[in-house]
Design a protein around this motif. Structure first.
Motif, mmCIF file in Angstrom:
data_model
loop_
_atom_site.group_PDB
_atom_site.id
_atom_site.type_symbol
_atom_site.label_atom_id
_atom_site.label_comp_id
_atom_site.label_asym_id
_atom_site.label_seq_id
_atom_site.Cartn_x
_atom_site.Cartn_y
_atom_site.Cartn_z
ATOM 1 N N ILE A 75 -5.805 -12.163 33.365
ATOM 2 C CA ILE A 75 -5.014 -11.368 32.420
ATOM 3 C C ILE A 75 -5.318 -9.883 32.581
ATOM 4 C CG2 ILE A 75 -4.733 -10.844 29.959
ATOM 5 C CD1 ILE A 75 -5.067 -13.906 29.482
ATOM 6 N N ALA A 76 -6.596 -9.537 32.709
ATOM 7 C CA ALA A 76 -6.971 -8.127 32.872
ATOM 8 C C ALA A 76 -6.398 -7.547 34.159
ATOM 9 C CB ALA A 76 -8.491 -7.985 32.858
ATOM 10 N N ASP A 82 0.206 -4.448 36.499
ATOM 11 C CA ASP A 82 1.546 -4.563 35.927
ATOM 12 C C ASP A 82 2.333 -5.684 36.612
ATOM 13 O OD1 ASP A 82 3.457 -3.879 34.045
ATOM 14 O OD2 ASP A 82 4.449 -2.445 35.386
ATOM 15 N N GLU A 83 1.672 -6.830 36.741
ATOM 16 C CA GLU A 83 2.261 -8.021 37.337
ATOM 17 C C GLU A 83 2.042 -9.195 36.386
ATOM 18 O OE1 GLU A 83 0.216 -8.522 41.044
ATOM 19 O OE2 GLU A 83 1.401 -7.007 42.068
ATOM 20 N N SER A 84 2.665 -10.308 36.674
ATOM 21 C CA SER A 84 2.468 -11.492 35.833
ATOM 22 C C SER A 84 1.133 -12.151 36.189
ATOM 23 C CB SER A 84 3.606 -12.494 36.042
ATOM 24 O OG SER A 84 3.462 -13.141 37.293
ATOM 25 N N PRO A 85 0.522 -12.837 35.223
ATOM 26 C CA PRO A 85 -0.716 -13.567 35.525
ATOM 27 C C PRO A 85 -0.525 -14.596 36.646
ATOM 28 C CG PRO A 85 -0.461 -13.363 33.162
ATOM 29 C CD PRO A 85 0.823 -12.865 33.785
ATOM 30 N N ARG A 86 0.632 -15.235 36.693
ATOM 31 C CA ARG A 86 0.899 -16.209 37.764
ATOM 32 C C ARG A 86 0.859 -15.546 39.133
ATOM 33 N NH1 ARG A 86 5.814 -20.286 37.476
ATOM 34 N NH2 ARG A 86 4.276 -21.256 36.175
ATOM 35 N N THR A 87 1.479 -14.373 39.262
ATOM 36 C CA THR A 87 1.494 -13.651 40.536
ATOM 37 C C THR A 87 0.077 -13.255 40.946
ATOM 38 O OG1 THR A 87 3.714 -12.816 40.089
ATOM 39 C CG2 THR A 87 2.417 -11.619 41.721
ATOM 40 N N VAL A 88 -0.688 -12.759 39.986
ATOM 41 C CA VAL A 88 -2.060 -12.339 40.275
ATOM 42 C C VAL A 88 -2.920 -13.535 40.674
ATOM 43 C CG1 VAL A 88 -4.146 -11.361 39.255
ATOM 44 C CG2 VAL A 88 -1.953 -10.289 38.826
ATOM 45 N N ALA A 89 -2.826 -14.638 39.944
ATOM 46 C CA ALA A 89 -3.625 -15.820 40.249
ATOM 47 C C ALA A 89 -3.304 -16.332 41.649
ATOM 48 C CB ALA A 89 -3.369 -16.908 39.209
ATOM 49 N N ALA A 91 -2.073 -14.621 44.148
ATOM 50 C CA ALA A 91 -2.553 -13.646 45.124
ATOM 51 C C ALA A 91 -4.063 -13.763 45.325
ATOM 52 C CB ALA A 91 -2.189 -12.237 44.666
ATOM 53 N N LEU A 92 -4.807 -13.968 44.242
ATOM 54 C CA LEU A 92 -6.263 -14.105 44.358
ATOM 55 C C LEU A 92 -6.651 -15.321 45.187
ATOM 56 C CD1 LEU A 92 -7.400 -13.188 40.736
ATOM 57 C CD2 LEU A 92 -7.843 -11.876 42.826
ATOM 58 N N LEU A 93 -5.837 -16.358 45.107
ATOM 59 C CA LEU A 93 -6.110 -17.574 45.869
ATOM 60 C C LEU A 93 -5.470 -17.564 47.258
ATOM 61 C CD1 LEU A 93 -5.759 -20.178 43.007
ATOM 62 C CD2 LEU A 93 -7.862 -19.447 44.147
ATOM 63 N N GLY A 94 -4.769 -16.493 47.586
ATOM 64 C CA GLY A 94 -4.136 -16.380 48.895
ATOM 65 C C GLY A 94 -2.923 -17.266 49.051
ATOM 66 N N LEU A 95 -2.269 -17.594 47.931
ATOM 67 C CA LEU A 95 -1.075 -18.440 47.970
ATOM 68 C C LEU A 95 0.175 -17.582 48.040
ATOM 69 C CD1 LEU A 95 -2.108 -20.946 45.161
ATOM 70 C CD2 LEU A 95 -2.212 -21.319 47.630
ATOM 71 N N PRO A 96 1.231 -18.080 48.649
ATOM 72 C CA PRO A 96 2.474 -17.301 48.675
ATOM 73 C C PRO A 96 3.061 -17.187 47.268
ATOM 74 C CG PRO A 96 2.826 -19.494 49.593
ATOM 75 C CD PRO A 96 1.357 -19.361 49.321
ATOM 76 N N THR A 97 3.798 -16.126 47.021
ATOM 77 C CA THR A 97 4.422 -15.970 45.719
ATOM 78 C C THR A 97 5.475 -17.039 45.515
ATOM 79 O OG1 THR A 97 5.973 -14.382 46.641
ATOM 80 C CG2 THR A 97 4.004 -13.500 45.573
ATOM 81 N N ALA A 98 5.557 -17.532 44.310
ATOM 82 C CA ALA A 98 6.488 -18.638 44.017
ATOM 83 C C ALA A 98 7.859 -18.111 43.672
ATOM 84 C CB ALA A 98 5.959 -19.457 42.870
#
Length: 98
Positions: A75-76, A82-89, A91-98
């Motif tokens: 969340i932080a 200025d992105e959604s938590p889903r996008t950040v999560a 990205a942190l895991l190296g997954l493609p954006t959904a």
């Protein structure tokens, strides 16, 4: 009835806390302190500290604390970027954006 509620709450509270002895001093650790120290130790690959912090609280409490820390961190970062938590999560895991 309230006595049972109080006893249940005290039992849960005691299950989430353990006491670690350091010399003569007895110090209690709460689950969030344990989670923060455990995650930091994992990030630093400090196996000795990982094992120490894992004993501060029950495994269930540590899991809950680590999960809460992960949620707050995502969340932080999402707010900061200025992105959604889903996008950040993802990205942190190296997954493609959904």
């Amino acid at each position: 009835m309230w006595g049972r509620v109080r006893e249940s709450g005290a039992g849960l509270f005691n299950a989430l806390r353990t006491e670690a002895k350091t010399g003569r001093e007895v110090r209690s650790h709460n689950l969030f302190e344990a989670a923060a120290a455990h995650v930091a130790a994992c990030a630093e690959d400090d196996q000795e500290r990982i094992e120490e912090t894992a004993g501060w609280v029950s495994p269930e409490a540590l899991s809950f604390g680590v999960n809460e820390l992960a949620c707050r961190a995502v969340i932080a970062l999402a707010r900061e970027r200025d992105e959604s938590p889903r996008t950040v999560a993802r990205a942190l895991l190296g997954l493609p954006t959904a």
